[in-house]
Design an enzyme around this catalytic site. Structure first.
Site, PDB file in Angstrom:
ATOM      1  N   THR A  91      -6.789   1.770   5.097  1.00 11.31           N
ATOM      2  CA  THR A  91      -6.304   0.922   6.189  1.00 11.31           C
ATOM      3  C   THR A  91      -7.112   1.148   7.459  1.00 11.31           C
ATOM      4  O   THR A  91      -7.491   0.195   8.146  1.00 11.31           O
ATOM      5  CB  THR A  91      -4.812   1.196   6.451  1.00 11.31           C
TER       6      THR A  91
ATOM      7  N   CYS B  68      -6.009  -9.194 -13.614  1.00 10.72           N
ATOM      8  CA  CYS B  68      -6.550 -10.034 -14.686  1.00 10.72           C
ATOM      9  C   CYS B  68      -7.970 -10.495 -14.370  1.00 10.72           C
ATOM     10  O   CYS B  68      -8.837 -10.552 -15.249  1.00 10.72           O
ATOM     11  CB  CYS B  68      -5.648 -11.234 -14.927  1.00 10.72           C
TER      12      CYS B  68
ATOM     13  N   CYS C 266       3.292 -14.300 -11.143  1.00 10.11           N
ATOM     14  CA  CYS C 266       2.116 -13.602 -10.606  1.00 10.11           C
ATOM     15  C   CYS C 266       2.408 -12.876  -9.292  1.00 10.11           C
ATOM     16  O   CYS C 266       2.926 -13.453  -8.339  1.00 10.11           O
ATOM     17  CB  CYS C 266       0.984 -14.601 -10.411  1.00 10.11           C
TER      18      CYS C 266
ATOM     19  N   ARG D  52      -0.721  -4.045  -6.769  1.00 10.33           N
ATOM     20  CA  ARG D  52      -1.932  -4.597  -6.150  1.00 10.33           C
ATOM     21  C   ARG D  52      -3.124  -3.762  -6.600  1.00 10.33           C
ATOM     22  O   ARG D  52      -3.007  -2.544  -6.777  1.00 10.33           O
ATOM     23  CB  ARG D  52      -1.829  -4.559  -4.611  1.00 10.33           C
TER      24      ARG D  52
ATOM     25  N   CYS E 155      -1.926  -9.537  -7.867  1.00  8.28           N
ATOM     26  CA  CYS E 155      -2.535  -8.207  -7.858  1.00  8.28           C
ATOM     27  C   CYS E 155      -4.024  -8.266  -8.181  1.00  8.28           C
ATOM     28  O   CYS E 155      -4.770  -7.361  -7.828  1.00  8.28           O
ATOM     29  CB  CYS E 155      -1.812  -7.272  -8.824  1.00  8.28           C
TER      30      CYS E 155
ATOM     31  N   CYS F  36      -1.476  -6.616 -17.186  1.00  6.88           N
ATOM     32  CA  CYS F  36      -0.769  -7.333 -16.120  1.00  6.88           C
ATOM     33  C   CYS F  36       0.588  -6.685 -15.876  1.00  6.88           C
ATOM     34  O   CYS F  36       1.378  -6.521 -16.808  1.00  6.88           O
ATOM     35  CB  CYS F  36      -0.580  -8.801 -16.505  1.00  6.88           C
TER      36      CYS F  36
ATOM     37  N   SER G 199       0.847  -1.188   0.000  1.00  9.28           N
ATOM     38  CA  SER G 199       0.000   0.000   0.000  1.00  9.28           C
ATOM     39  C   SER G 199       0.882   1.237   0.000  1.00  9.28           C
ATOM     40  O   SER G 199       1.846   1.304   0.752  1.00  9.28           O
ATOM     41  CB  SER G 199      -0.900   0.021   1.247  1.00  9.28           C
TER      42      SER G 199
END
Length: 573
Positions: free
Chosen positions: A367, A548, A542, A331, A545, A518, A87
């Site tokens: 958060t 896709c 991968c 992410r 995140c 991606c 984050s």
């Protein structure tokens, strides 16, 4: 920590497995339920993020206050707590103040207060200063992965059992009620056979199950569909953005601890919502990232390349010259806000944190709301188990909480930008400065992100600048910095519902957008021995995140959990 023990099974392999890693034709038998180890808890929590750990801590606090003994476990797919947490974080401590009031004295990794705020509109060559809409007084620049590790320690001190490295892959039901989760089997080869290290998954059964998997949680999405949780509150679809981030170590003469910068505009076009952030952390570190809304129209847009382009802006590049990249990651995040909150209660449990979508978009913060939602769910779960009430308490208290008030006031900010950058700025300024969230109407979001993608014939390909290897980098270099690792000999966790869609729809109609949206080059179109382009899935790349799963035009890609412990290994993100 518990250990999984192998069992002697009658194992068979059925069907064929496509060798390119797609895995759409793989069929295999799983461990029988009787072969799985089963462990019972009062509360099972999926996801050791801010929401899940706050829920676990709050449950144990209530147990101590009421002299009640409830067993609580948290299962986490990352190799360790915090490994999958990313984050760009300016942290508002409101929820933490409620949960652990002595966090400063107890050594929380929160020690860089915001010292200054800037807000820029970028053009190709200029940075135009705008009035800063953020009020970050009293907030802190932090690494969320480090904070989550600390929360994990506090949870364990209270008696919570945390199991990192185990991926929750299945919901367990008793009739229509959720009674826990099962982790996936370990040690399965690509061809569906057992490897020597094969172990059955384990069942973690709970009287209450809380799902805090983060944005676009795979189990949470299944639960929402099964119980029609969006329809229950007439909620709109969720809308998302992809955040791409690096942490740099810069020259001490350029470092301003606590300095916060946000930008809008370039390198994105005026129809694409998004912006960048640059936060000065401690130890000469800065967080630099670009957030791109996934309802963008142009299928040739490449968020990773847009981020590389950003770093060459004349107002950004000087900071990075002579500096070193320490870590890279990506992410997705929820941007739907108030309109997109589903009914979060299902028989046997609840959805918490970003799995439900409590991000305050104009604040660029989620958060504190994720933590508070976990705390409210914990209080409801305790009332169910100790006082005989029901989980409806969570929904009722959520609507009475400051989360609800905060998200309601911010509800029209994100949909205002459906009309473009400058109309969005005008509408959001009116809402923020004049109406202060009291506009009588609630604006709606546009098309779901996957439907927003235009056909390729309506756009021209985007020519991105050559990467210089100094401030802009190729994907393999960035992937190395993410510490991403998966066991190569395992079934692909990225599955195609129809293996023909990439070649007969995505490639001719949308120019193969999965090869661009991606940020880890998982999806590539490569020529076969006949010269025909075929989709290759490099699942080992991968970053988890979920872009896709969200952006695929035909929703043909299904993201499922790989073996526990796989994926990125973030430490300062």
């Amino acid at each position: 920590m518990f250990f999984l023990h192998g069992h002697s099974l009658n194992w068979k392999k059925v069907g064929k497995f496509n060798g390119n890693g797609i895995g759409f034709s793989r069929v295999r038998s799983f461990c029988r339920e009787s072969d799985r180890e089963s462990i019972n808890y009062d509360v099972v929590i999926v996801g050791a993020g801010p929401a899940g750990l706050s829920a676990a801590i709050r449950l144990k606090q209530l147990c101590h206050e009421k002299d009640v003994d409830l067993s609580v476990c948290v299962v986490e797919k990352g190799a360790e707590v915090g490994a999958h947490i990313l984050s760009g974080n300016v942290f508002e401590p409101r929820a933490l103040d409620e949960l652990l009031p002595l966090w400063k004295q107890e050594g929380a990794p929160i020690d860089v207060p915001v010292s200054s705020d800037k807000f820029w509109l970028l053009t190709k060559d200029r940075a135009i200063s705008l009035p800063c809409p953020f009020d970050n007084k009293g907030n802190y620049v932090i690494s969320l992965s480090q904070l989550v590790r600390w929360l994990g320690e506090k949870a364990e001190e209270l008696g919570v059992e945390i199991y990192p490295g185990f991926a929750a892959s299945e919901i367990l039901y008793d009739d229509e009620k959720v009674i826990g989760i099962a982790t996936n089997d370990m040690g399965i080869a690509k061809d569906g056979s057992r490897r020597d290290n094969f172990q059955c998954g384990v069942e973690l059964k709970g009287r209450i199950t809380l799902l805090g998997e983060g944005c676009r949680g795979s189990l949470s999405e299944k639960i929402m569909k099964k119980y029609n949780l969006r329809e229950k509150v007439q909620g709109q679809h969720q809308t998302y953005a992809l955040g791409i981030k690096e942490v740099w170590e810069i020259d001490s003469s350029k470092h301003e601890p606590g300095h916060v910068l946000h930008t809008l505009g370039w390198p994105l076009d005026n129809k694409t919502y998004g912006g960048s952030f640059l936060y000065h952390m401690k130890d000469r570190q800065v967080s630099l990232g670009l957030v791109v809304a996934l309802n963008y129209h142009n299928p040739f847009l490449n968020p990773y390349e847009e981020f590389q382009k950003l770093k060459h802006h004349p107002a950004i590049k000087p900071l990075l010259e002579g500096a070193t990249v320490l870590q890279y990651g990506a992410r997705t995040l929820n941007e739907g806000g108030f309109q997109s909150i589903p009914y979060p209660v299902f028989p046997g449990g609840a959805i918490i944190g970003c799995s439900a979508g409590f991000v305050n978009v104009p604040k660029i913060k989620g958060t504190h709301t994720a933590m508070k939602s976990g705390m409210l769910a914990a209080e409801a779960a305790f009332s169910v188990l100790h006082e005989g009430l029901n989980m409806e308490t969570y929904w009722n208290n959520l609507k009475k909480s400051w989360i609800w008030e905060e998200l309601y006031r911010a509800r029209n900010y994100r949909p205002a930008f459906e009309h473009g950058l400058f109309p969005g700025l005008a509408l959001s300024a009116l809402e923020h400065y004049i109406l202060k969230g009291r506009f009588p109407l609630t604006l709606k979001h546009g098309k779901p992100d996957h439907k927003a993608t235009d056909e390729a014939r309506l756009h021209s390909p985007i020519q991105y600048p050559k990467l210089d290897g100094v401030v802009s980098f190729d994907v393999p270099t960035s992937l190395y910095r993410s510490n991403t690792n998966h066991e190569h000999d395992q079934p692909a966790h990225l599955r195609l519902r129809d293996p023909n869609v990439p070649e007969i729809v995505n490639l001719p109609k949308y120019a193969g957008p999965e090869s661009r949206y991606c940020p880890a080059r998982v999806y590539e179109y490569v020529a076969d021995d006949k010269g025909q382009l075929k989709l290759q899935i490099n699942a080992q790349n991968c970053l988890h995140c979920k872009a896709c799963d969200i952006k695929d035009p035909k929703q043909n890609i299904e993201w499922t959990v790989p073996e526990g412990g796989g994926g990125p290994g973030y430490s300062i993100m």
